[in-house]
Design a protein around this motif. Structure first.
Motif, short mmCIF file in Angstrom:
data_model
loop_
_atom_site.label_atom_id
_atom_site.label_comp_id
_atom_site.label_asym_id
_atom_site.label_seq_id
_atom_site.Cartn_x
_atom_site.Cartn_y
_atom_site.Cartn_z
N THR B 40 0.82 -1.21 0.00
CA THR B 40 0.00 0.00 0.00
C THR B 40 0.86 1.27 0.00
O THR B 40 0.45 2.29 -0.52
N ARG B 41 2.07 1.19 0.59
CA ARG B 41 2.92 2.38 0.65
C ARG B 41 3.98 2.39 -0.44
O ARG B 41 4.79 3.32 -0.51
N LYS B 42 4.02 1.30 -1.24
CA LYS B 42 5.02 1.18 -2.30
C LYS B 42 6.43 1.41 -1.76
O LYS B 42 7.13 2.36 -2.13
N VAL B 43 6.81 0.52 -0.85
CA VAL B 43 8.13 0.59 -0.22
C VAL B 43 8.74 -0.80 -0.34
O VAL B 43 8.24 -1.73 0.29
N PHE B 44 9.78 -0.94 -1.15
CA PHE B 44 10.31 -2.28 -1.37
C PHE B 44 11.79 -2.36 -1.08
O PHE B 44 12.51 -1.35 -1.10
N ALA B 45 12.24 -3.59 -0.82
CA ALA B 45 13.66 -3.80 -0.52
C ALA B 45 14.40 -4.38 -1.72
O ALA B 45 15.62 -4.38 -1.75
N GLU B 48 13.32 -6.20 -8.03
CA GLU B 48 12.34 -6.99 -8.77
C GLU B 48 10.93 -6.89 -8.19
O GLU B 48 9.96 -7.32 -8.83
N ASP B 49 10.81 -6.31 -6.99
CA ASP B 49 9.48 -6.15 -6.39
C ASP B 49 8.83 -4.84 -6.79
O ASP B 49 7.64 -4.63 -6.52
N ASN B 55 10.39 4.66 -13.41
CA ASN B 55 10.40 5.16 -12.04
C ASN B 55 10.46 4.08 -10.98
O ASN B 55 10.45 4.36 -9.79
N ALA B 56 10.47 2.82 -11.44
CA ALA B 56 10.37 1.71 -10.48
C ALA B 56 11.38 1.87 -9.34
O ALA B 56 11.05 1.65 -8.17
N LYS B 57 12.59 2.28 -9.68
CA LYS B 57 13.67 2.29 -8.71
C LYS B 57 13.39 3.19 -7.51
O LYS B 57 13.96 3.00 -6.44
#
Lengths: 152, 152, 152
Positions: B40-45, B48-49, B55-57
């Motif tokens: 929901t917060r678009k916070v990834f480690a 590939e997620d 802008n994915a990065k």
């Protein structure tokens, strides 16, 4: 109600229970050491732990001393969990008593030495040797289990 | 095939099995809560997620809400692992049924309260008290085990 | 000395012992992979690991390759611990042999695939599917345990 206590009359299992309880208690002490450094050095990870006042937020920081204890704690988790799981099954697989006790003693001794080497810290390869001793003990029990009782 | 089910006819062991299953399931829910906040917060480690696009990065970031859940999860691991290991051995050592159940209930209640206090968050010392209750229960079982069955 | 070995004559328990030993050994391998990347990439978390010389301190850094392995390792801990705890109790609760083995196989296969998907990395949803397969297996065992043997 049946003879559960039979398990606790088995000498290998009793020894496993004693050494496991000791090494898990040692692991739990890491939480107290972390808390000690967090409080004496005023280094917190959560705002609600920082106390009140305008300046509270400045204690929301990272400190190498605290991080060192946390790394030691995580390393304990990574190594003591397999020891407890594999050791329990190994203890039930009917190993020789003196061989089993040697495994347990080596592991617990190595992990206590690992903690000391990590926290002081002692120069390498003290910590590395302690790590690999514990690691080797767990793999040795895993090998013996898989060799004698593989059932897939 | 033999009487393994005997273990499961022992009341202390059955109670241990129920409380452990509940507290381990609770711990697993932390993964779902982490995933919920990450999505929901678009916070990834991991890259590939983050999905595709230029802008994915930018979603490769750290968020305090997610880190809070992860700290609660790690604290669970650090405390529930010793409870499961020591509690299993304690259950097999023939404790009094009502004493054992009191230990299990206190621990599971304290850990559920700890999670609530961590995630809301509640002001201290809510979380600290929950932590030390669970911690004390595990040490109490360890103490009883080592007192009655030490075999080194 | 009594019939502890009875446990190891139970087929479900033997299967549980084999799969658990395999998946815990796999988890331990993550430490070796971390060490491999730390040494080949000269990325360390402790000053005493950096070797000697004026420049030693520059190896005190964070590397994404190493962090990826550590995230995979932590995810293993978070998921394999509940599997071992709940799986042990489930194995003792008298499940059907083929159902139990299907659970164990799915879990161990999913976790091995999870590690591969994490370390290569494979594009999503490979890792997510592996994660949820293992997660579902553990919850399925927890559900069956609580349904048949709840004792609070």
């Amino acid at each position: 109600m049946v003879h559960v206590t039979q398990l606790m009359e088995n000498e290998v299992f009793m020894a496993f229970a004693s050494y496991t309880t000791i090494v898990l208690s040692k692991m739990m002490l890491m939480s107290t050491i972390t808390a000690f450094y967090r409080i004496t050095r005023k280094v917190f990870a959560n705002l609600e732990d920082c106390g009140k006042g305008e300046n509270a937020k400045k204690y929301l920081r990272v400190d190498d001393r605290v991080e060192r204890v946390r790394r030691a704690h995580l390393n304990d988790l990574e190594n003591i969990v397999p020891f407890v799981g594999i050791g329990l099954l190994y203890s039930l697989s009917g190993p020789d008593l003196s061989t089993a006790i040697m495994h347990f003693r080596l592991f617990v001794g190595a992990r206590i030495y690992h903690t000391i080497a990590y926290l002081l810290p002692l120069p390498q390869p003290n910590r590395a040797l302690a790590f690999f001793t514990g690691y080797g003990v767990t793999f040795s029990m895993a090998f013996r289990l898989l060799k004698s009782r593989l059932y897939l």
